[in-house]
Design a protein around this motif. Structure first.
Motif, mmCIF file in Angstrom:
data_model
loop_
_atom_site.group_PDB
_atom_site.id
_atom_site.type_symbol
_atom_site.label_atom_id
_atom_site.label_comp_id
_atom_site.label_asym_id
_atom_site.label_seq_id
_atom_site.Cartn_x
_atom_site.Cartn_y
_atom_site.Cartn_z
ATOM 1 N N SER A 141 0.822 -1.203 0.000
ATOM 2 C CA SER A 141 0.000 0.000 0.000
ATOM 3 C C SER A 141 0.868 1.270 0.000
ATOM 4 N N TYR A 142 2.008 1.196 0.674
ATOM 5 C CA TYR A 142 2.881 2.366 0.725
ATOM 6 C C TYR A 142 3.488 2.660 -0.653
ATOM 7 N N ILE A 143 3.944 1.624 -1.334
ATOM 8 C CA ILE A 143 4.484 1.808 -2.684
ATOM 9 C C ILE A 143 3.393 2.320 -3.628
ATOM 10 N N ALA A 144 2.184 1.776 -3.489
ATOM 11 C CA ALA A 144 1.071 2.235 -4.335
ATOM 12 C C ALA A 144 0.742 3.701 -4.056
ATOM 13 N N HIS A 145 0.774 4.088 -2.781
ATOM 14 C CA HIS A 145 0.495 5.485 -2.429
ATOM 15 C C HIS A 145 1.538 6.425 -3.031
ATOM 16 N N LEU A 146 2.812 6.079 -2.914
ATOM 17 C CA LEU A 146 3.853 6.923 -3.492
ATOM 18 C C LEU A 146 3.733 6.996 -5.003
ATOM 19 N N THR A 147 3.347 5.891 -5.618
ATOM 20 C CA THR A 147 3.193 5.890 -7.076
ATOM 21 C C THR A 147 2.072 6.831 -7.521
ATOM 22 N N VAL A 148 0.973 6.813 -6.793
ATOM 23 C CA VAL A 148 -0.145 7.699 -7.131
ATOM 24 C C VAL A 148 0.255 9.159 -6.944
ATOM 25 N N VAL A 149 0.944 9.454 -5.838
ATOM 26 C CA VAL A 149 1.362 10.835 -5.581
ATOM 27 C C VAL A 149 2.316 11.325 -6.668
ATOM 28 N N ARG A 150 3.268 10.478 -7.058
ATOM 29 C CA ARG A 150 4.229 10.888 -8.086
ATOM 30 C C ARG A 150 3.592 10.946 -9.465
ATOM 31 N N PHE A 151 2.575 10.130 -9.699
ATOM 32 C CA PHE A 151 1.932 10.126 -11.013
ATOM 33 C C PHE A 151 1.160 11.421 -11.244
ATOM 34 N N PHE A 152 0.532 11.934 -10.196
ATOM 35 C CA PHE A 152 -0.265 13.155 -10.328
ATOM 36 C C PHE A 152 0.479 14.391 -9.823
ATOM 37 N N ASP A 153 1.792 14.297 -9.758
ATOM 38 C CA ASP A 153 2.585 15.453 -9.336
ATOM 39 C C ASP A 153 2.603 16.491 -10.459
ATOM 40 N N GLU A 154 2.050 17.656 -10.195
ATOM 41 C CA GLU A 154 1.950 18.689 -11.223
ATOM 42 C C GLU A 154 3.264 19.413 -11.463
ATOM 43 N N THR A 155 4.211 19.263 -10.551
ATOM 44 C CA THR A 155 5.501 19.918 -10.741
ATOM 45 C C THR A 155 6.366 19.208 -11.778
ATOM 46 N N VAL A 156 6.016 17.990 -12.094
ATOM 47 C CA VAL A 156 6.780 17.227 -13.088
ATOM 48 C C VAL A 156 6.143 17.453 -14.453
ATOM 49 N N PRO A 157 6.924 17.749 -15.492
ATOM 50 C CA PRO A 157 6.354 17.963 -16.835
ATOM 51 C C PRO A 157 5.591 16.731 -17.329
ATOM 52 N N ALA A 158 4.582 16.996 -18.137
ATOM 53 C CA ALA A 158 3.723 15.909 -18.614
ATOM 54 C C ALA A 158 4.443 14.956 -19.543
#
Length: 228
Positions: A141-158
């Motif tokens: 669950s922790y790895i999944a949570h970090l993946t979701v946060v990084r996937f929708f990180d708006e600071t990273v270019p699309a």
């Protein structure tokens, strides 16, 4: 005689515990915790596991490279590796205690002391299964949570590729759920057995007949004539 419903709970608990341990072991060894594919290289995709990273090509070629150092691992991968190893060890110990604790395995002669000892082993096995389920769900669950946060990180270019869920995460969630179900079934069967007080039949002593010597009248008359 043991209640059939209690025996069914025991067998289901052992069955789910075995499946949960196999899923936990597979989750720990799989390299598909996270997957990544890019538009720049459509013929290749990447896989991230706890022990190695792999490159998969469209032609079916797979090239994996293990991590160079434990200390150089990211904190999330390091934590997941430690907790998954604990999950596998705890689940295996719980399974090894639960199997001899069920009534159908070496129930001896049905003595109350034996059934109490088997119930204690089964309760410990069920508790360890619950602990294995919790330990296994935390890193997944922790790895999944970090993946979701990084996937929708708006600071990273699309245009930057993002990691996504791999098959190992779903296998890990299945393992944790099965571990929890197995522990609940084993503990429930132990509590039901305790309420029934084991229903051990008490042996009733059978009286042994005492032989009685019966003398005939002729023998008595003969004995009297000898003394006269």
């Amino acid at each position: 005689m043991m209640d059939p419903s209690v025996c069914a709970l025991e067998l289901l608990g052992v069955f789910f515990s075995t499946g949960a341990w196999l899923c936990s072991l597979a989750t720990t060894l799989m390299s598909t915790w996270l997957t990544l594919s890019t538009d720049l290289l459509p013929t290749e995709s990447y896989e991230l596991g706890l022990w190695e990273t792999c490159v998969v090509q469209d032609l079916g070629a797979l090239e994996c490279r293990p991590y160079d150092s434990l200390l150089g691992l990211p904190p999330d991968i390091k934590l997941a590796r430690i907790l998954m190893c604990l999950t596998v060890a705890t689940g295996l110990l719980g399974l090894l205690l639960a199997i001899p604790g069920i009534y159908m395995v070496n129930s001896c002669d049905g003595r109350l002391e034996d059934l109490k000892f088997k119930r204690v082993m089964k309760m410990i096995g069920g508790t360890l299964c619950l602990a294995a389920g919790v330990l296994g769900l935390i890193p997944v669950s922790y790895i999944a949570h970090l993946t979701v946060v990084r996937f929708f990180d708006e600071t990273v270019p699309a245009v930057v590729p993002r990691w996504e869920f791999g098959d190992a995460l779903f296998c890990g969630w299945t393992a944790g759920f099965l571990h929890l179900v197995a522990g609940a079934l084993l503990l429930t069967s132990s509590l039901c057995l305790q309420e029934e007080n084991c229903n051990v039949p008490v042996p009733v002593p059978v009286p042994v007949p005492v032989p009685v010597r019966v003398h005939s009248a002729h023998a008595c008359h003969k004995t009297r004539s000898e003394y006269v």
